[in-house]
Design a protein around this motif. Structure first.
Motif, PDB file in Angstrom:
ATOM      1  N   GLY A  33     -15.595 -12.540  -8.570  1.00  0.00           N
ATOM      2  CA  GLY A  33     -14.992 -14.101  -8.795  1.00  0.00           C
ATOM      3  C   GLY A  33     -14.650 -14.366  -7.047  1.00  0.00           C
ATOM      4  O   GLY A  33     -13.790 -14.063  -5.903  1.00  0.00           O
ATOM      5  N   ALA A  34     -14.133 -15.807  -7.587  1.00  0.00           N
ATOM      6  CA  ALA A  34     -13.361 -17.219  -6.138  1.00  0.00           C
ATOM      7  C   ALA A  34     -12.029 -15.752  -5.866  1.00  0.00           C
ATOM      8  O   ALA A  34     -11.572 -15.861  -7.062  1.00  0.00           O
ATOM      9  CB  ALA A  34     -13.512 -18.418  -6.657  1.00  0.00           C
ATOM     10  N   ASP A  35     -12.313 -16.236  -4.683  1.00  0.00           N
ATOM     11  CA  ASP A  35     -10.042 -15.182  -4.386  1.00  0.00           C
ATOM     12  C   ASP A  35     -10.038 -15.923  -2.976  1.00  0.00           C
ATOM     13  O   ASP A  35     -11.062 -15.172  -2.023  1.00  0.00           O
ATOM     14  CB  ASP A  35     -10.114 -14.157  -4.701  1.00  0.00           C
ATOM     15  N   ASN A  36      -8.911 -16.616  -2.576  1.00  0.00           N
ATOM     16  CA  ASN A  36      -8.783 -16.434  -0.392  1.00  0.00           C
ATOM     17  C   ASN A  36      -7.542 -16.311  -0.512  1.00  0.00           C
ATOM     18  O   ASN A  36      -6.465 -16.528   0.461  1.00  0.00           O
ATOM     19  CB  ASN A  36      -8.671 -18.203  -0.867  1.00  0.00           C
ATOM     20  N   SER A  37      -7.098 -14.730  -1.539  1.00  0.00           N
ATOM     21  CA  SER A  37      -5.977 -13.660  -1.357  1.00  0.00           C
ATOM     22  C   SER A  37      -6.238 -13.599   0.777  1.00  0.00           C
ATOM     23  O   SER A  37      -7.317 -13.554   1.067  1.00  0.00           O
ATOM     24  CB  SER A  37      -5.810 -12.338  -1.757  1.00  0.00           C
ATOM     25  N   PRO A  38      -4.763 -13.814   0.847  1.00  0.00           N
ATOM     26  CA  PRO A  38      -4.290 -14.125   0.954  1.00  0.00           C
ATOM     27  C   PRO A  38      -3.180 -14.950   0.945  1.00  0.00           C
ATOM     28  O   PRO A  38      -2.391 -15.272   1.025  1.00  0.00           O
ATOM     29  CB  PRO A  38      -2.818 -13.044   2.407  1.00  0.00           C
ATOM     30  N   ALA A  39      -3.661 -16.737   0.666  1.00  0.00           N
ATOM     31  CA  ALA A  39      -3.230 -17.276   0.648  1.00  0.00           C
ATOM     32  C   ALA A  39      -2.341 -17.468  -0.602  1.00  0.00           C
ATOM     33  O   ALA A  39      -3.033 -16.330  -2.004  1.00  0.00           O
ATOM     34  CB  ALA A  39      -4.555 -18.970   0.489  1.00  0.00           C
ATOM     35  N   THR A  40      -1.467 -18.139  -0.089  1.00  0.00           N
ATOM     36  CA  THR A  40      -0.215 -18.842  -1.755  1.00  0.00           C
ATOM     37  C   THR A  40       0.140 -19.587  -2.328  1.00  0.00           C
ATOM     38  O   THR A  40      -0.647 -20.933  -1.925  1.00  0.00           O
ATOM     39  CB  THR A  40       1.284 -17.790  -1.311  1.00  0.00           C
ATOM     40  N   GLY A  41       0.547 -19.998  -3.304  1.00  0.00           N
ATOM     41  CA  GLY A  41       0.874 -20.964  -4.073  1.00  0.00           C
ATOM     42  C   GLY A  41      -0.164 -22.078  -3.958  1.00  0.00           C
ATOM     43  O   GLY A  41      -0.892 -22.239  -4.530  1.00  0.00           O
ATOM     44  N   GLU A  42      -0.112 -23.152  -3.635  1.00  0.00           N
ATOM     45  CA  GLU A  42      -0.484 -24.175  -3.634  1.00  0.00           C
ATOM     46  C   GLU A  42      -2.460 -23.777  -3.068  1.00  0.00           C
ATOM     47  O   GLU A  42      -3.455 -24.805  -3.212  1.00  0.00           O
ATOM     48  CB  GLU A  42       0.068 -25.823  -3.679  1.00  0.00           C
ATOM     49  N   ASP A  43      -2.000 -23.447  -1.443  1.00  0.00           N
ATOM     50  CA  ASP A  43      -2.667 -23.120  -1.437  1.00  0.00           C
ATOM     51  C   ASP A  43      -4.239 -22.038  -1.414  1.00  0.00           C
ATOM     52  O   ASP A  43      -5.065 -21.866  -1.013  1.00  0.00           O
ATOM     53  CB  ASP A  43      -2.635 -23.139   0.143  1.00  0.00           C
TER      54      ASP A  43
ATOM     55  N   SER B 209       1.307 -12.611  -0.819  1.00  0.00           N
ATOM     56  CA  SER B 209       0.453 -13.313   0.277  1.00  0.00           C
ATOM     57  C   SER B 209       0.171 -11.516   0.873  1.00  0.00           C
ATOM     58  O   SER B 209       0.392 -10.851   1.564  1.00  0.00           O
ATOM     59  CB  SER B 209       1.739 -13.479   1.127  1.00  0.00           C
ATOM     60  N   VAL B 210      -0.751 -11.160   0.310  1.00  0.00           N
ATOM     61  CA  VAL B 210      -1.406  -9.564   0.243  1.00  0.00           C
ATOM     62  C   VAL B 210      -2.722  -9.733   0.352  1.00  0.00           C
ATOM     63  O   VAL B 210      -3.131 -10.097  -1.183  1.00  0.00           O
ATOM     64  CB  VAL B 210      -0.937  -8.493  -0.061  1.00  0.00           C
ATOM     65  N   PRO B 211      -4.392  -9.126   0.812  1.00  0.00           N
ATOM     66  CA  PRO B 211      -4.897  -9.320   0.164  1.00  0.00           C
ATOM     67  C   PRO B 211      -5.337  -8.965  -1.328  1.00  0.00           C
ATOM     68  O   PRO B 211      -4.837  -8.301  -1.560  1.00  0.00           O
ATOM     69  CB  PRO B 211      -6.007  -8.435   1.068  1.00  0.00           C
ATOM     70  N   LEU B 212      -6.638  -8.997  -2.059  1.00  0.00           N
ATOM     71  CA  LEU B 212      -6.930  -9.042  -2.556  1.00  0.00           C
ATOM     72  C   LEU B 212      -6.667  -7.399  -3.760  1.00  0.00           C
ATOM     73  O   LEU B 212      -6.952  -7.201  -4.345  1.00  0.00           O
ATOM     74  CB  LEU B 212      -8.238  -9.406  -3.460  1.00  0.00           C
ATOM     75  N   GLN B 213      -7.830  -7.242  -2.425  1.00  0.00           N
ATOM     76  CA  GLN B 213      -8.331  -5.392  -2.679  1.00  0.00           C
ATOM     77  C   GLN B 213      -6.635  -4.699  -2.902  1.00  0.00           C
ATOM     78  O   GLN B 213      -5.876  -3.638  -3.191  1.00  0.00           O
ATOM     79  CB  GLN B 213      -8.702  -4.996  -1.311  1.00  0.00           C
ATOM     80  N   ALA B 214      -5.358  -4.689  -2.408  1.00  0.00           N
ATOM     81  CA  ALA B 214      -4.053  -5.116  -2.443  1.00  0.00           C
ATOM     82  C   ALA B 214      -3.716  -4.666  -2.957  1.00  0.00           C
ATOM     83  O   ALA B 214      -2.578  -3.972  -4.339  1.00  0.00           O
ATOM     84  CB  ALA B 214      -2.888  -4.803  -1.205  1.00  0.00           C
TER      85      ALA B 214
ATOM     86  N   VAL C 278       1.062  -1.489  -0.230  1.00  0.00           N
ATOM     87  CA  VAL C 278       0.123   0.088   0.416  1.00  0.00           C
ATOM     88  C   VAL C 278       0.885   1.272   0.176  1.00  0.00           C
ATOM     89  O   VAL C 278       0.836   2.337  -0.501  1.00  0.00           O
ATOM     90  CB  VAL C 278      -0.962   0.329   1.307  1.00  0.00           C
ATOM     91  N   PHE C 279       1.487   1.136   1.015  1.00  0.00           N
ATOM     92  CA  PHE C 279       2.947   2.534   0.901  1.00  0.00           C
ATOM     93  C   PHE C 279       3.666   2.241  -0.372  1.00  0.00           C
ATOM     94  O   PHE C 279       3.557   4.236  -0.778  1.00  0.00           O
ATOM     95  CB  PHE C 279       4.314   2.029   2.116  1.00  0.00           C
ATOM     96  N   ALA C 280       3.846   1.354  -1.433  1.00  0.00           N
ATOM     97  CA  ALA C 280       4.608   1.638  -2.186  1.00  0.00           C
ATOM     98  C   ALA C 280       3.820   1.767  -3.712  1.00  0.00           C
ATOM     99  O   ALA C 280       3.655   2.798  -4.285  1.00  0.00           O
ATOM    100  CB  ALA C 280       4.976  -0.394  -2.326  1.00  0.00           C
ATOM    101  N   GLY C 281       2.130   1.722  -3.438  1.00  0.00           N
ATOM    102  CA  GLY C 281       1.208   1.996  -4.157  1.00  0.00           C
ATOM    103  C   GLY C 281       1.006   3.719  -4.108  1.00  0.00           C
ATOM    104  O   GLY C 281       0.611   4.182  -5.190  1.00  0.00           O
ATOM    105  N   CYS C 282       1.081   4.569  -3.298  1.00  0.00           N
ATOM    106  CA  CYS C 282       1.188   5.720  -3.089  1.00  0.00           C
ATOM    107  C   CYS C 282       1.692   6.317  -4.018  1.00  0.00           C
ATOM    108  O   CYS C 282       1.728   7.198  -4.002  1.00  0.00           O
ATOM    109  CB  CYS C 282       0.747   5.560  -1.501  1.00  0.00           C
TER     110      CYS C 282
END
Length: 510
Positions: A139-149, A161-166, A60-64
Motif C-alpha cells: 500500500g501507499a507509504d512514504n515512511s520514514p516521513a512523519t506527521g503532516e509530511d 521516523s523509521v522505514p515501514l519494514q522496521a 531493529v536492535f530492540a526488536g531483536c
C-alpha cells in the motif's frame, strides 16, 4: 650529500614531477570545501538522515531483543513442566513465531495499523474498529516521513521516523509474544494441531483488531486509553486467550483428586531461571523500544522504571512466598519478577522510578494470590501464565491512571517525560482528570477482555468440535513428546517409564 641522493632515489622521476601538482590539487580542493558552507536546508536534510538511521538501528536492535524473548518463554515453560512433555513445549514455542510471521504479514499488520477509512482523504477519520489497507504490508507509504509530511495507508504509525519494514518487524515480535503466552497455560494436554490453528487466528485476527483499537487509531485510542507497551494489548490478550483455553481443556490428569490440588512439579527449574533472565533482558527492548526512536533520556528512563518494577516484583514475591508458604519458592520468585515486568509495561513511559517500584511491589504479591485463586477454581495453568500476564496486565493498565505524572511535567532539567499521554494519576492529585482516566482504562480492560474471550471461546470451541483440543488419556500419561512428536528431549538419559502411580491418581475410581 649521499643521504640526500638516496632519499631522492625513493621516488621515480615521473612521481617527482607529479608530486607538486598533486599537492596543488589537494590544496585547491580543501580550500574549495572550506569556502563552501552548507545551506540550512542541507544541514536539516543531513540531520534528518542521521535521525532516521539512528532510530532505525535502535528499533531493529530492540526488536531483536524482543524476538529473543521467545527463547526465554521456551526455557521458562519447559522447565516448569514435566520431562515427558519438554519436546512438545519447545516445539510450540519454536513454531509459534513462524506462524505469527505469516499470519501478521498476510492480514494482521493491515488490520492493526491500516487506516480504517479513505486514507487519501487527509480529513477522514478512522472507523475505530479495524484497518482496511496494508495487507501483505503493501500500500501507499512514504515512511520514514512523519506527521503532516506522511502520506500512506499506515497513518497511525506516522509518528515513527523509521522505514515501514522496521515498523513491521517491531510490531511482529510483539504479536508473536501474545501467542507465546497461551502456550504455557495449555501445556501438557493440548493437541499440537489445535495450538497451531489457534495461534494463526489469534495473531492474524484477534490481536490485530484489539491492537487497532489501542495503537491503530481506533476507538479506544480516540477515547484516551493509554497502554504504552502492551500490558493490556499484548499480555492481557494472551492471558484472556489462555484462560479460555485452560477452562475448555480442563485440568491435567492427576492434578485434582477428591477436592485437593496435587503438585505436578516441573522437571528443571534451572532452565526456568535461565528463561526468566532472558525475558528480563528482552523486556529492555520490549518497553524502551516502544519509543521507536533513539531518544536517550526517554529510553534510559523507561529502562530504569522497567528494571525497578522487575526487581521489586521479585523481592515482593520472595517475601510473600516466605510468609505464605513458609519457604521462598523459586518458581514463585520467577513469576514475581515477570509479574513486575508485565505490570510496568503499560506505564513505563508515564511514571517515575518510585511509582514503578510500587507497581512492581504490588504485582509481585498479587501474582501469588492469583495463582492460588485460579487453582481453587480448578483452572490448571502449569506455568502461572494467566496470573502473570492477565492479572498483572490488568493491574498495570489500572496503574497508568493511578501513577502517571501527567503531560508536560519536567522530571529533570529540560526533560519532559511525555507531552501526549494520560492525565495526572489519581494517587498523585489528578482529581477529576485522574478519575476520568481511570474510567477510560477500565473501559479498555473490559472491552478488550470481552472481545478476546468471545473470540477465543468461539475458536477453541470450534476446534474442539472438529479436530479436537485434548490428547487421549494414554497419550497424556505417556507424555506428548513420544505420542505427538516421537522423540525425547533428553535422549540418552534415564526416563522413568512406570506410570502406574500417576495413572492411579488420574483415572476415575469405580
Amino acid at each position: 650529500m649521499k643521504t640526500l641522493k638516496r632519499r631522492k632515489s625513493w621516488l621515480a622521476p615521473s612521481w617527482q614531477a607529479c608530486l607538486p601538482l598533486a599537492i596543488l590539487i589537494v590544496l585547491i580542493w580543501v580550500g574549495a570545501v572550506a569556502a563552501q558552507e552548507p545551506t540550512s536546508n542541507e544541514l536539516e536534510a543531513l540531520k534528518w538522515e542521521l535521525k532516521v538511521s539512528l532510530d532505525t538501528l535502535w528499533v531493529v536492535f530492540a526488536g531483536c531483543l524482543v524476538f529473543f524473548m521467545n527463547a526465554g518463554f521456551a526455557m521458562l515453560e519447559t522447565g516448569f513442566c514435566r520431562q515427558k512433555n519438554a519436546v512438545s513445549i519447545l516445539t510450540k514455542n519454536l513454531i509459534v513465531f513462524a506462524l505469527s510471521t505469516v499470519a501478521f504479514w498476510i492480514i494482521g499488520f493491515g488490520l492493526m495499523f491500516g487506516f480504517g477509512g479513505d486514507w487519501a482523504d487527509l480529513n477522514a477519520t478512522d472507523n475505530g474498529f479495524m484497518g482496511f489497507y496494508g495487507f501483505l504490508v503493501q500500500g501507499a507509504d512514504n515512511s520514514p516521513a512523519t506527521g503532516e509530511d506522511y502520506r500512506g495507508v499506515f497513518r497511525s504509525l506516522n509518528w515513527a521516523s523509521v522505514p515501514l519494514q522496521a515498523k513491521f518487524f517491531f510490531q511482529l515480535v510483539f504479536a508473536g509474544t501474545a501467542a507465546t503466552i497461551v502456550s504455557g497455560a495449555v501445556a501438557e494436554r493440548i493437541k499440537f494441531v489445535a495450538f497451531l490453528v489457534f495461534s494463526l487466528l489469534l495473531v492474524g485476527i484477534c490481536y490485530p483488531i484489539a491492537g487497532h483499537w489501542i495503537w491503530g487509531g481506533g476507538w479506544l485510542s480516540q477515547l484516551g486509553f493509554w497502554d504504552f507497551a502492551g500490558s493490556t494489548l499484548v499480555h492481557s490478550v494472551g492471558g484472556w486467550a489462555a484462560l479460555v483455553g485452560a477452562i475448555l481443556l480442563k485440568p491435567r490428569l492427576g492434578k485434582y483428586q477428591e477436592g485437593e490440588s496435587l503438585a505436578l512439579p516441573g522437571h528443571n527449574l534451572a532452565i526456568s531461571t535461565l528463561g526468566c533472565f532472558i525475558l528480563w533482558l528482552g523486556w529492555f527492548g520490549f518497553n524502551p523500544g516502544s519509543t521507536m526512536a533513539a531518544e536517550p533520556r526517554a529510553i534510559t528512563h523507561i529502562l530504569l522504571t522497567t528494571n525497578m518494577a522487575a526487581a521489586m516484583g521479585g523481592i515482593s514475591a520472595t517475601l510473600t512466598s516466605w510468609w505464605y508458604f513458609s519457604k521462598p519458592d523459586l518458581s514463585v520468585i520467577i513469576n514475581g519478577i515477570l509479574a513486575g515486568l508485565v505490570a510496568i509495561t503499560a506505564s513505563c513511559r508515564f511514571v517515575n522510578i518510585g511509582s514503578a517500584a510500587v507497581i512492581g511491589l504490588v504485582a509481585g504479591a498479587i501474582v501469588i494470590f492469583a495463582v492460588d485463586f485460579f487453582d481453587r477454581l480448578k483452572v490448571d495453568d502449569p506455568v502461572g501464565a494467566i496470573s502473570v500476564h492477565l492479572v498483572c496486565g490488568i493491574w498495570g493498565t489500572i496503574a497508568v491512571a493511578l501513577f502517571a505524572l501527567g503531560p508536560d511535567v519536567n522530571i529533570s532539567s529540560s526533560f519532559i517525560l511525555y507531552e501526549d499521554g494520560p492525565a495526572k494519576g489519581l494517587l498523585l492529585g489528578g482529581n477529576i482528570a485522574g478519575l476520568i482516566q481511570l474510567l477510560v482504562q477500565l473501559v479498555g480492560i473490559l472491552s478488550v477482555g470481552i472481545f478476546t474471550v468471545a473470540f477465543s471461546w468461539l475458536t477453541w470451541f470450534s476446534m474442539k468440535a472438529t479436530v479436537g483440543l485434548r490428547v487421549s488419556t494414554e497419550s497424556e500419561l505417556k507424555g506428548l513428546d513420544i505420542t505427538e512428536h516421537g522423540l525425547h528431549a533428553y535422549s540418552g538419559f534415564y526416563v522413568r517409564q512406570d506410570f502406574s502411580q500417576e495413572a492411579s491418581r488420574s483415572l476415575p475410581k469405580n
